[in-house]
Design an enzyme around this catalytic site. Structure first.
Site, PDB file in Angstrom:
ATOM      1  N   ASN A 129       8.192 -36.393 -27.111  1.00 54.83           N
ATOM      2  CA  ASN A 129       7.300 -35.278 -26.787  1.00 54.83           C
ATOM      3  C   ASN A 129       6.727 -35.449 -25.391  1.00 54.83           C
ATOM      4  OD1 ASN A 129       5.879 -37.443 -28.041  1.00 54.83           O
ATOM      5  ND2 ASN A 129       4.170 -36.118 -28.599  1.00 54.83           N
TER       6      ASN A 129
ATOM      7  N   CYS B 151      10.461 -26.330 -34.014  1.00 57.20           N
ATOM      8  CA  CYS B 151      11.602 -27.246 -33.860  1.00 57.20           C
ATOM      9  C   CYS B 151      12.670 -26.996 -34.914  1.00 57.20           C
ATOM     10  CB  CYS B 151      11.123 -28.692 -33.904  1.00 57.20           C
ATOM     11  SG  CYS B 151      10.260 -29.171 -32.393  1.00 57.20           S
TER      12      CYS B 151
ATOM     13  N   CYS C 263       8.222 -29.708 -36.779  1.00 57.12           N
ATOM     14  CA  CYS C 263       7.361 -28.523 -36.846  1.00 57.12           C
ATOM     15  C   CYS C 263       8.233 -27.272 -37.000  1.00 57.12           C
ATOM     16  CB  CYS C 263       6.473 -28.429 -35.609  1.00 57.12           C
ATOM     17  SG  CYS C 263       7.321 -27.782 -34.136  1.00 57.12           S
TER      18      CYS C 263
ATOM     19  N   GLU D  59       3.744 -33.852 -23.311  1.00 58.85           N
ATOM     20  CA  GLU D  59       2.564 -32.991 -23.299  1.00 58.85           C
ATOM     21  C   GLU D  59       2.211 -32.589 -21.874  1.00 58.85           C
ATOM     22  OE1 GLU D  59      -0.450 -35.013 -25.613  1.00 58.85           O
ATOM     23  OE2 GLU D  59       0.666 -34.647 -27.477  1.00 58.85           O
TER      24      GLU D  59
ATOM     25  N   CYS E  65       7.906 -30.496 -27.808  1.00 59.20           N
ATOM     26  CA  CYS E  65       8.145 -31.422 -28.921  1.00 59.20           C
ATOM     27  C   CYS E  65       9.390 -32.278 -28.654  1.00 59.20           C
ATOM     28  CB  CYS E  65       8.361 -30.656 -30.218  1.00 59.20           C
ATOM     29  SG  CYS E  65       6.886 -29.915 -30.908  1.00 59.20           S
TER      30      CYS E  65
ATOM     31  N   GLU F 280      11.871 -33.092 -30.624  1.00 55.99           N
ATOM     32  CA  GLU F 280      13.137 -32.533 -31.120  1.00 55.99           C
ATOM     33  C   GLU F 280      13.673 -31.482 -30.158  1.00 55.99           C
ATOM     34  OE1 GLU F 280      10.211 -32.789 -32.598  1.00 55.99           O
ATOM     35  OE2 GLU F 280      10.354 -32.671 -34.774  1.00 55.99           O
TER      36      GLU F 280
HETATM   37  N1  THU Z   1       5.235 -32.927 -32.004  1.00 58.09           N
HETATM   38  C1  THU Z   1       6.576 -33.137 -31.827  1.00 58.09           C
HETATM   39  O1  THU Z   1       7.006 -33.682 -30.807  1.00 58.09           O
HETATM   40  N2  THU Z   1       7.417 -32.711 -32.795  1.00 58.09           N
HETATM   41  C2  THU Z   1       7.035 -32.120 -33.959  1.00 58.09           C
HETATM   42  O2  THU Z   1       7.878 -31.700 -34.735  1.00 58.09           O
HETATM   43  C3  THU Z   1       5.605 -32.031 -34.285  1.00 58.09           C
HETATM   44  C4  THU Z   1       4.670 -32.287 -33.172  1.00 58.09           C
HETATM   45  C5  THU Z   1       4.310 -33.366 -30.953  1.00 58.09           C
HETATM   46  C6  THU Z   1       3.630 -32.260 -30.207  1.00 58.09           C
HETATM   47  C7  THU Z   1       2.400 -32.943 -29.676  1.00 58.09           C
HETATM   48  O3  THU Z   1       2.736 -33.593 -28.451  1.00 58.09           O
HETATM   49  C8  THU Z   1       2.092 -34.002 -30.720  1.00 58.09           C
HETATM   50  O4  THU Z   1       3.270 -34.146 -31.510  1.00 58.09           O
HETATM   51  C9  THU Z   1       0.928 -33.665 -31.628  1.00 58.09           C
HETATM   52  O5  THU Z   1       1.074 -32.427 -32.183  1.00 58.09           O
END
Ligand code: THU
Length: 145
Positions: A42, A95, A92, A44, A53, A55
């Protein structure tokens, strides 16, 4: 490659997470037909809503290598960077839709292996169970499913 090996690759990727705001690291590992693995973490952003994210990063990298139809499995791990995190994390909603693009183009109901950043707990799902009645390329006449 075993699910455990795919999870190990996802954990290695999670070490490169850029997640200073949530302090929740996620790693993804995409297994391709030739046995190679594409990873992502991920990423940010200070403008929080722009965060990517793991994925999605992994699938975008796969697509940029011309391999979107060659995905056979995905490993996903995640957890707090400050400790704990043995509970398996599943993709999520957004994704799941991104993963569905690869699934339908390749004509596969993708297995998704989920784990925490640490620990032995491993959950296995099929994308069709995580995203039933999916809309995807097949609806537009593309892909094999
Ligand atoms: N996140 C992912 O990378 N993948 C997911 O399927 C769920 C959430 C990340 C987004 C954010 O940087 C952190 O997890 C918290 O939500």
């Amino acid at each position: 490659m075993t699910p455990e090996e795919l999870i190990a690759a996802a954990r290695a990727a999670a070490r490169h997470a850029h997640a200073p705001y949530s302090r929740f690291a996620v790693g993804a590992a995409v297994l391709l037909t030739d046995g190679s693995v594409v990873t992502g973490a991920n990423v940010e952003n200070a403008s929080y809503g722009l965060s990517l994210c793991a994925e999605t990063v992994a699938i975008a990298t796969t697509a940029s290598q011309g391999r979107l139809a060659d995905v056979v499995a995905i490993g996903v791990v995640g957890g707090p960077m400050d400790g704990g995190g043995e509970t398996p994390v599943s993709p999520c909603g957004r994704c799941r839709q991104v993963l569905n693009e690869a699934a339908q183009l390749g004509g596969r109901d993708l297995p998704i292996y989920c784990a925490g950043l640490t620990g032995d707990a491993l959950a296995e799902h099929r994308l069709s169970a995580l995203l039933p009645h999916a809309f995807g390329p097949a609806d537009l006449g593309f892909g094999a499913v």
